[in-house]
Design a protein around this motif. Structure first.
Motif, PDB file in Angstrom:
ATOM      1  N   PRO A 174       0.808  -1.232   0.000  1.00 18.03           N
ATOM      2  CA  PRO A 174       0.000   0.000   0.000  1.00 18.03           C
ATOM      3  C   PRO A 174       0.835   1.273   0.000  1.00 18.03           C
ATOM      4  O   PRO A 174       0.790   2.059   0.930  1.00 18.03           O
ATOM      5  N   THR A 175       1.592   1.491  -1.073  1.00 16.91           N
ATOM      6  CA  THR A 175       2.340   2.747  -1.220  1.00 16.91           C
ATOM      7  C   THR A 175       1.352   3.881  -1.508  1.00 16.91           C
ATOM      8  O   THR A 175       0.222   3.624  -1.948  1.00 16.91           O
ATOM      9  N   PRO A 176       1.755   5.133  -1.283  1.00 16.73           N
ATOM     10  CA  PRO A 176       0.857   6.250  -1.613  1.00 16.73           C
ATOM     11  C   PRO A 176       0.376   6.195  -3.071  1.00 16.73           C
ATOM     12  O   PRO A 176      -0.802   6.425  -3.350  1.00 16.73           O
ATOM     13  N   ALA A 177       1.292   5.858  -4.003  1.00 20.71           N
ATOM     14  CA  ALA A 177       0.907   5.804  -5.422  1.00 20.71           C
ATOM     15  C   ALA A 177      -0.109   4.689  -5.689  1.00 20.71           C
ATOM     16  O   ALA A 177      -1.044   4.866  -6.485  1.00 20.71           O
ATOM     17  N   HIS A 178       0.057   3.553  -5.027  1.00 24.25           N
ATOM     18  CA  HIS A 178      -0.895   2.441  -5.197  1.00 24.25           C
ATOM     19  C   HIS A 178      -2.267   2.834  -4.648  1.00 24.25           C
ATOM     20  O   HIS A 178      -3.304   2.604  -5.282  1.00 24.25           O
ATOM     21  N   LYS A 179      -2.271   3.472  -3.477  1.00 25.83           N
ATOM     22  CA  LYS A 179      -3.560   3.871  -2.879  1.00 25.83           C
ATOM     23  C   LYS A 179      -4.255   4.946  -3.725  1.00 25.83           C
ATOM     24  O   LYS A 179      -5.478   4.928  -3.866  1.00 25.83           O
ATOM     25  N   GLU A 180      -3.454   5.842  -4.298  1.00 22.87           N
ATOM     26  CA  GLU A 180      -4.010   6.886  -5.167  1.00 22.87           C
ATOM     27  C   GLU A 180      -4.615   6.243  -6.423  1.00 22.87           C
ATOM     28  O   GLU A 180      -5.709   6.614  -6.866  1.00 22.87           O
ATOM     29  N   ALA A 181      -3.904   5.247  -6.992  1.00 24.03           N
ATOM     30  CA  ALA A 181      -4.409   4.554  -8.189  1.00 24.03           C
ATOM     31  C   ALA A 181      -5.695   3.784  -7.868  1.00 24.03           C
ATOM     32  O   ALA A 181      -6.603   3.705  -8.710  1.00 24.03           O
ATOM     33  N   LEU A 182      -5.777   3.256  -6.667  1.00 25.17           N
ATOM     34  CA  LEU A 182      -6.986   2.548  -6.232  1.00 25.17           C
ATOM     35  C   LEU A 182      -8.191   3.496  -6.237  1.00 25.17           C
ATOM     36  O   LEU A 182      -9.275   3.144  -6.711  1.00 25.17           O
ATOM     37  N   GLN A 183      -7.962   4.729  -5.744  1.00 26.05           N
ATOM     38  CA  GLN A 183      -9.025   5.754  -5.763  1.00 26.05           C
ATOM     39  C   GLN A 183      -9.414   6.106  -7.205  1.00 26.05           C
ATOM     40  O   GLN A 183     -10.587   6.255  -7.531  1.00 26.05           O
ATOM     41  N   ARG A 184      -8.401   6.216  -8.059  1.00 23.19           N
ATOM     42  CA  ARG A 184      -8.612   6.714  -9.423  1.00 23.19           C
ATOM     43  C   ARG A 184      -9.153   5.625 -10.351  1.00 23.19           C
ATOM     44  O   ARG A 184     -10.038   5.875 -11.164  1.00 23.19           O
ATOM     45  N   LEU A 185      -8.590   4.425 -10.251  1.00 20.32           N
ATOM     46  CA  LEU A 185      -8.894   3.363 -11.220  1.00 20.32           C
ATOM     47  C   LEU A 185      -9.858   2.307 -10.674  1.00 20.32           C
ATOM     48  O   LEU A 185     -10.408   1.521 -11.439  1.00 20.32           O
TER      49      LEU A 185
END
Length: 204
Positions: A174-185
């Motif tokens: 759960p890196t910040p980029a992974h969590k952000e992508a989860l929100q977006r995608l």
């Protein structure tokens, strides 16, 4: 401390265990992908230098040691997928992966050295738990290398099927980029729906 050695293996052999397997798992923390366990019975004789906890090795060294282990040892690697993780919970799924890895070895070990503080239920041989085992036992270190290299390859493969989450770099953690992508995608079929950040997304 200079890294793992054979003291646990030799102690088990002194008690009569001819074949000693080291067992480790990787991937309890990620939001996506399988949990992966490996079991390794090292050969008698010379071991390659630098056999250590996979987290302390460069990717290149891990790959080289992974090749040596596959060529010279009795080994098995098992993945438990997200469906089973969500059904059982991550602790039970990781323990199941370890039990299956030991069962998949060509030879039945007389004794298993398990990384961590718990002995999985269902092992078909006696076992002992070794806290921080991947830094203390070379058999467990070898298992940690196999499990990490194999799981990283799975996540690189999944990253190509589901671009944008960065799994080839973050391995599903759960890196910040992974969590952000989860929100977006949104959530993929390879996300663990029982894990809080994913569960929250699904409940929106």
């Amino acid at each position: 401390m200079s890294g793992p050695d054979l003291s646990f293996e030799l102690a088990a052999q002194a008690r009569g265990a001819k074949l000693v397997a080291g067992v480790d798992e990787v991937g309890r923390g990620p939001l996506a992908g399988p949990v992966t366990a490996a079991a390794v019975i090292l050969p008698q004789g010379d071991l390659p230098p630098g056999l250590n906890d996979s987290k302390k090795l460069t990717a290149r060294r891990r790959e080289a040691l992974d090749e040596w282990i596959r060529a010279n040892c009795d080994w098995a690697v098992i993945h438990v997928d997200v469906d089973e993780i969500d059904r059982l919970n991550i602790l039970r799924a990781s323990q199941l992966a370890m039990v299956r890895a030991v069962a998949a070895l060509r030879q039945r070990p007389c004794h298993a050295l398990i990384d961590g503080n718990l002995i999985p239920q269902g092992l078909d041989c006696p076992a002992e738990a070794v806290v921080k085992g991947d830094a203390r036992s070379v058999s467990i270190a070898a298992a940690s290398i196999l499990a990490k290299v194999e799981r990283d390859r799975v996540m690189v493969d999944l990253a190509q099927q589901h671009p944008g989450y960065g799994w080839d770099g973050n391995a599903g953690y759960p890196t910040p980029a992974h969590k952000e992508a989860l929100q977006r995608l949104g959530v993929t079929p390879h996300h663990r729906k029982s894990f809080a950040p994913v569960h929250k997304m699904l409940c929106k």
